[in-house]
Design a protein around this motif. Structure first.
Motif, PDB file in Angstrom:
ATOM      1  N   THR A  95       0.764  -1.293   0.057  1.00  0.00           N
ATOM      2  CA  THR A  95       0.105  -0.019  -0.052  1.00  0.00           C
ATOM      3  C   THR A  95       0.918   1.204  -0.029  1.00  0.00           C
ATOM      4  OG1 THR A  95      -1.877  -1.071   1.046  1.00  0.00           O
ATOM      5  CG2 THR A  95      -1.726   1.195   1.165  1.00  0.00           C
ATOM      6  N   GLU A  96       1.966   1.200   0.692  1.00  0.00           N
ATOM      7  CA  GLU A  96       2.882   2.181   0.891  1.00  0.00           C
ATOM      8  C   GLU A  96       3.653   2.512  -0.493  1.00  0.00           C
ATOM      9  OE1 GLU A  96       3.348   4.692   2.792  1.00  0.00           O
ATOM     10  OE2 GLU A  96       1.663   3.863   4.247  1.00  0.00           O
ATOM     11  N   LEU A  97       3.870   1.459  -1.242  1.00  0.00           N
ATOM     12  CA  LEU A  97       4.445   1.610  -2.535  1.00  0.00           C
ATOM     13  C   LEU A  97       3.630   2.142  -3.607  1.00  0.00           C
ATOM     14  CD1 LEU A  97       6.913  -1.781  -2.393  1.00  0.00           C
ATOM     15  CD2 LEU A  97       7.548   0.588  -2.308  1.00  0.00           C
ATOM     16  N   LEU A  98       2.320   1.692  -3.397  1.00  0.00           N
ATOM     17  CA  LEU A  98       1.271   2.467  -4.404  1.00  0.00           C
ATOM     18  C   LEU A  98       0.722   3.475  -4.247  1.00  0.00           C
ATOM     19  CD1 LEU A  98      -0.300  -1.263  -4.999  1.00  0.00           C
ATOM     20  CD2 LEU A  98       1.218  -0.124  -6.608  1.00  0.00           C
ATOM     21  N   ARG A  99       1.450   4.336  -3.287  1.00  0.00           N
ATOM     22  CA  ARG A  99       0.907   5.662  -2.808  1.00  0.00           C
ATOM     23  C   ARG A  99       1.513   6.792  -3.735  1.00  0.00           C
ATOM     24  NH1 ARG A  99      -1.792   6.783   1.711  1.00  0.00           N
ATOM     25  NH2 ARG A  99      -0.695   5.039   2.667  1.00  0.00           N
ATOM     26  N   TYR A 100       0.946   7.089  -4.943  1.00  0.00           N
ATOM     27  CA  TYR A 100       1.507   8.104  -5.870  1.00  0.00           C
ATOM     28  C   TYR A 100       1.650   9.512  -5.261  1.00  0.00           C
ATOM     29  CZ  TYR A 100       1.532   4.591  -9.626  1.00  0.00           C
ATOM     30  OH  TYR A 100       1.891   3.408 -10.400  1.00  0.00           O
ATOM     31  N   GLN A 101       2.484  10.104  -5.466  1.00  0.00           N
ATOM     32  CA  GLN A 101       2.548  11.514  -5.138  1.00  0.00           C
ATOM     33  C   GLN A 101       1.797  12.640  -6.214  1.00  0.00           C
ATOM     34  OE1 GLN A 101       3.924  12.604  -2.480  1.00  0.00           O
ATOM     35  NE2 GLN A 101       4.714  10.610  -1.914  1.00  0.00           N
ATOM     36  N   ALA A 102       1.417  13.592  -5.903  1.00  0.00           N
ATOM     37  CA  ALA A 102       0.617  14.643  -6.761  1.00  0.00           C
ATOM     38  C   ALA A 102       1.665  15.040  -8.033  1.00  0.00           C
ATOM     39  CB  ALA A 102      -0.012  15.791  -6.039  1.00  0.00           C
ATOM     40  N   PRO A 103       1.185  15.217  -9.093  1.00  0.00           N
ATOM     41  CA  PRO A 103       1.943  15.513 -10.114  1.00  0.00           C
ATOM     42  C   PRO A 103       2.512  16.925 -10.183  1.00  0.00           C
ATOM     43  CG  PRO A 103      -0.316  15.462 -11.086  1.00  0.00           C
ATOM     44  CD  PRO A 103      -0.411  15.018  -9.580  1.00  0.00           C
ATOM     45  N   ALA A 104       3.625  17.223 -10.842  1.00  0.00           N
ATOM     46  CA  ALA A 104       4.077  18.471 -10.649  1.00  0.00           C
ATOM     47  C   ALA A 104       3.309  19.549 -11.271  1.00  0.00           C
ATOM     48  CB  ALA A 104       5.447  18.605 -11.409  1.00  0.00           C
ATOM     49  N   ALA A 105       3.461  20.880 -11.412  1.00  0.00           N
ATOM     50  CA  ALA A 105       2.703  21.620 -11.844  1.00  0.00           C
ATOM     51  C   ALA A 105       2.453  21.582 -13.557  1.00  0.00           C
ATOM     52  CB  ALA A 105       2.999  23.119 -11.446  1.00  0.00           C
ATOM     53  N   ASP A 106       3.525  21.423 -14.229  1.00  0.00           N
ATOM     54  CA  ASP A 106       3.548  21.076 -15.529  1.00  0.00           C
ATOM     55  C   ASP A 106       3.043  19.765 -16.086  1.00  0.00           C
ATOM     56  OD1 ASP A 106       5.430  19.726 -14.412  1.00  0.00           O
ATOM     57  OD2 ASP A 106       7.072  20.225 -16.050  1.00  0.00           O
ATOM     58  N   GLN A 107       2.526  19.049 -15.064  1.00  0.00           N
ATOM     59  CA  GLN A 107       1.918  17.709 -15.645  1.00  0.00           C
ATOM     60  C   GLN A 107       0.322  17.811 -15.127  1.00  0.00           C
ATOM     61  OE1 GLN A 107       4.594  14.755 -13.702  1.00  0.00           O
ATOM     62  NE2 GLN A 107       5.992  15.261 -15.207  1.00  0.00           N
TER      63      GLN A 107
ATOM     64  N   GLY B  44      -6.859  15.499  -8.363  1.00  0.00           N
ATOM     65  CA  GLY B  44      -6.412  15.227  -7.093  1.00  0.00           C
ATOM     66  C   GLY B  44      -6.077  13.671  -7.176  1.00  0.00           C
ATOM     67  N   LEU B  45      -6.024  13.250  -5.872  1.00  0.00           N
ATOM     68  CA  LEU B  45      -5.389  11.740  -5.730  1.00  0.00           C
ATOM     69  C   LEU B  45      -6.867  10.884  -5.383  1.00  0.00           C
ATOM     70  CD1 LEU B  45      -2.059  11.870  -3.711  1.00  0.00           C
ATOM     71  CD2 LEU B  45      -2.359  11.524  -6.223  1.00  0.00           C
ATOM     72  N   ARG B  46      -7.077   9.663  -5.784  1.00  0.00           N
ATOM     73  CA  ARG B  46      -8.039   8.797  -5.794  1.00  0.00           C
ATOM     74  C   ARG B  46      -7.485   7.588  -5.182  1.00  0.00           C
ATOM     75  NH1 ARG B  46      -9.934  13.229  -6.487  1.00  0.00           N
ATOM     76  NH2 ARG B  46     -11.920  13.836  -7.693  1.00  0.00           N
ATOM     77  N   SER B  47      -8.401   7.186  -4.250  1.00  0.00           N
ATOM     78  CA  SER B  47      -8.035   5.593  -3.715  1.00  0.00           C
ATOM     79  C   SER B  47      -8.829   4.364  -4.317  1.00  0.00           C
ATOM     80  CB  SER B  47      -7.959   5.624  -2.107  1.00  0.00           C
ATOM     81  OG  SER B  47      -7.695   4.537  -1.783  1.00  0.00           O
ATOM     82  N   LYS B  48      -8.181   3.121  -4.417  1.00  0.00           N
ATOM     83  CA  LYS B  48      -8.832   2.204  -4.993  1.00  0.00           C
ATOM     84  C   LYS B  48      -8.403   1.015  -4.225  1.00  0.00           C
ATOM     85  CE  LYS B  48      -9.221  -0.245  -9.437  1.00  0.00           C
ATOM     86  NZ  LYS B  48      -8.994  -0.459 -10.841  1.00  0.00           N
ATOM     87  N   PRO B  49      -9.149  -0.011  -3.835  1.00  0.00           N
ATOM     88  CA  PRO B  49      -8.717  -1.319  -3.402  1.00  0.00           C
ATOM     89  C   PRO B  49      -8.445  -2.244  -4.383  1.00  0.00           C
ATOM     90  CG  PRO B  49     -10.943  -1.036  -3.152  1.00  0.00           C
ATOM     91  CD  PRO B  49     -10.974   0.064  -3.814  1.00  0.00           C
ATOM     92  N   VAL B  50      -7.257  -3.095  -3.911  1.00  0.00           N
ATOM     93  CA  VAL B  50      -6.935  -3.988  -5.052  1.00  0.00           C
ATOM     94  C   VAL B  50      -6.507  -5.344  -4.161  1.00  0.00           C
ATOM     95  CG1 VAL B  50      -5.059  -4.355  -6.581  1.00  0.00           C
ATOM     96  CG2 VAL B  50      -6.070  -2.132  -6.352  1.00  0.00           C
TER      97      VAL B  50
ATOM     98  N   VAL C 170      -0.655 -11.150  -1.848  1.00  0.00           N
ATOM     99  CA  VAL C 170      -0.087 -11.013  -0.539  1.00  0.00           C
ATOM    100  C   VAL C 170      -1.201 -10.476   0.257  1.00  0.00           C
ATOM    101  CG1 VAL C 170       2.257 -10.829  -0.641  1.00  0.00           C
ATOM    102  CG2 VAL C 170       0.996  -8.673  -0.602  1.00  0.00           C
ATOM    103  N   GLY C 171      -2.423 -10.277  -0.310  1.00  0.00           N
ATOM    104  CA  GLY C 171      -3.732  -9.919   0.294  1.00  0.00           C
ATOM    105  C   GLY C 171      -4.109  -8.481  -0.096  1.00  0.00           C
ATOM    106  N   PRO C 172      -5.445  -7.977   0.669  1.00  0.00           N
ATOM    107  CA  PRO C 172      -5.747  -6.763   0.020  1.00  0.00           C
ATOM    108  C   PRO C 172      -4.898  -5.705   0.398  1.00  0.00           C
ATOM    109  CG  PRO C 172      -7.045  -7.267   1.893  1.00  0.00           C
ATOM    110  CD  PRO C 172      -6.183  -8.635   1.537  1.00  0.00           C
ATOM    111  N   ALA C 173      -5.004  -4.696  -0.599  1.00  0.00           N
ATOM    112  CA  ALA C 173      -4.122  -3.257  -0.609  1.00  0.00           C
ATOM    113  C   ALA C 173      -4.793  -2.383  -1.083  1.00  0.00           C
ATOM    114  CB  ALA C 173      -2.791  -3.383  -1.362  1.00  0.00           C
ATOM    115  N   ARG C 174      -4.465  -1.298  -1.365  1.00  0.00           N
ATOM    116  CA  ARG C 174      -4.913  -0.020  -1.751  1.00  0.00           C
ATOM    117  C   ARG C 174      -4.092   0.830  -2.532  1.00  0.00           C
ATOM    118  NH1 ARG C 174      -9.925   0.734   0.265  1.00  0.00           N
ATOM    119  NH2 ARG C 174     -10.101   2.629  -1.013  1.00  0.00           N
ATOM    120  N   VAL C 175      -4.514   1.293  -3.517  1.00  0.00           N
ATOM    121  CA  VAL C 175      -3.492   2.206  -4.451  1.00  0.00           C
ATOM    122  C   VAL C 175      -4.161   3.716  -4.985  1.00  0.00           C
ATOM    123  CG1 VAL C 175      -4.748   1.395  -6.819  1.00  0.00           C
ATOM    124  CG2 VAL C 175      -2.627   2.317  -6.854  1.00  0.00           C
TER     125      VAL C 175
END
Length: 386
Positions: A37-49, A64-70, A74-79
């Motif tokens: 879950t920590e590895l799949l936590r993306y950062q907000a894109p830069a201003a030019d993106q 903005g950022l949206r969360s999704k269960p996957v 190794v079990g349930p995680a979130r992206v």
């Protein structure tokens, strides 16, 4: 911690290894899910993106950022990933879903592969149980069904693309050593299906609906050796298979593609084997011209034995009421020469033929037969050039 728990159980005389394994797997899955879950936590894109091209021709803006269960192996995680929306067509985009291969699904690629494997081997609910027992994953029966059918559909679509290339003669030349003998064998048999699959199809009996669909199967194999009696021996691990529930025309293209992949163009001798059904020889003439056509040994024995049995019934002398049958009464006509045709007179004694050609199971090391059931499309086996 695990060592302490195990030691306590041993101290009390109770060592439940299965329970320890289950708890350990659950703990590892929990830790793995948290790390993923920590590895799949993306950062907000830069201003030019903050905008992306949209298929409608405009641009989608970052929302903005949206969360999704996957569900992962190794079990349930979130992206948590960036979300873009086009103000013109109102079409949303998740670029990270494309990158992670989780578009319109809540299962990771690894889990989908597992669902496809268990879904093709057993009923979907049994596959769900296997996922729980073997991998410790909680999935629904419907999830296994949808995943297996979706992957099967993708495979079928890719196969159709290759078949169309084969029809258009747009296939690469398979380079390799010459193949001494390459065999192609095909057959068809009726398989039970659900009622909706037989709607509008005629059954074998007049006025009766169909209860089965014909599954056509084909295989390609090589042969480079013979046994002591001179019978060919199939090369071990040389057989590949293909099949589908489809028309003979479509199946012929599918089998031709498989034979081409196996080196049909490099074969020094080409053989097509079948049970004698008319549709088989039609496909052989169309897709494998010049190949030697052979009726498989099982059906050759079967039809010769049936012919001999019918001949015996036709030539059996009529016994008068009250008379006792004479010894060898079946063969008294051989001496009278009153047989149906000169060709029949020249055959060996009937009892020897019945013993020699009676159908028998193929349990020896000789080339196994292609099928052991009559073909559902044509119950009449036609002779083919040997």
């Amino acid at each position: 911690m695990l060592t302490r728990v195990f030691a306590e159980r041993q101290h009390h005389g109770r060592t439940d290894l299965e329970a320890v394994e289950t708890n350990l797997r659950a703990a590892l899955h929990q830790a793995g899910s948290a790390a993923l879950t920590e590895l799949l936590r993306y950062q907000a894109p830069a201003a030019d993106q903050h905008q992306l091209p949209c298929p409608c021709g405009h641009y989608a803006q970052y929302q903005g950022l949206r969360s999704k269960p996957v569900v992962t192996v190794v079990g349930p995680a979130r992206v948590e990933r960036p979300y873009y929306l086009c103000s013109r067509c109102h079409q949303g985009q998740f670029p990270a879903d494309v990158e992670l291969d989780i578009v319109d699904t809540e299962s990771s690629p690894g889990v989908r592969r597992m669902q496809a494997l268990v879904g093709q081997e057993a009923p979907f609910d049994h596959g769900r149980e296997q996922m729980q027992v073997l991998a410790g994953l909680e999935v629904t029966t419907k999830a296994v069904e949808r995943t297996a059918e979706a992957i099967g559909g993708d495979i079928a679509a890719r196969e159709q693309q290759e078949i169309q290339r084969a029809v258009q003669l747009d296939l690469p030349i398979v380079v390799g050593e010459p193949i001494p003998v390459l065999y192609v064998q095909m057959d068809g048999t009726g398989v039970p299906v659900v009622k909706k699959e037989t709607e509008g199809r005629k059954g074998k009996m007049d006025g009766q609906p169909a209860h089965t669909r014909e599954a056509k199967l084909g295989c390609v194999f090589t042969q480079t050796a013979w046994d002591e009696e001179g019978c060919p021996i199939r090369d071990p691990e040389s057989t590949t298979y293909t099949g589908a529930i489809e028309t003979a025309e479509e199946f012929g293209k599918r089998l031709y593609l498989e034979a081409w992949k196996r080196g049909w163009s490099r074969a020094e001798k080409k053989v097509v084997m079948g049970d004698g059904a008319e549709w088989i020889w039609n496909l052989a003439d169309l897709h494998f011209p010049g190949a030697v056509q052979i009726v498989d040994l099982y059906h050759a024995r079967q039809h010769l034995w049936e012919w001999l049995a019918n001949y015996i019934r036709m030539t059996k002398p009529v016994r008068k009421p009250g008379s006792r049958p004479t010894r060898n009464a079946y063969w008294t006509r051989e001496k009278s020469k009153n047989w149906c045709s000169p060709s029949v007179r020249s055959i060996p004694p009937i009892p020897k033929l019945l013993t020699r050609f009676a159908p028998k199971p193929t349990t020896s090391k000789r080339m196994p037969s292609g099928c052991a059931t009559p073909n559902s499309e044509s119950n009449t086996c036609l002779s083919a050039p040997a």
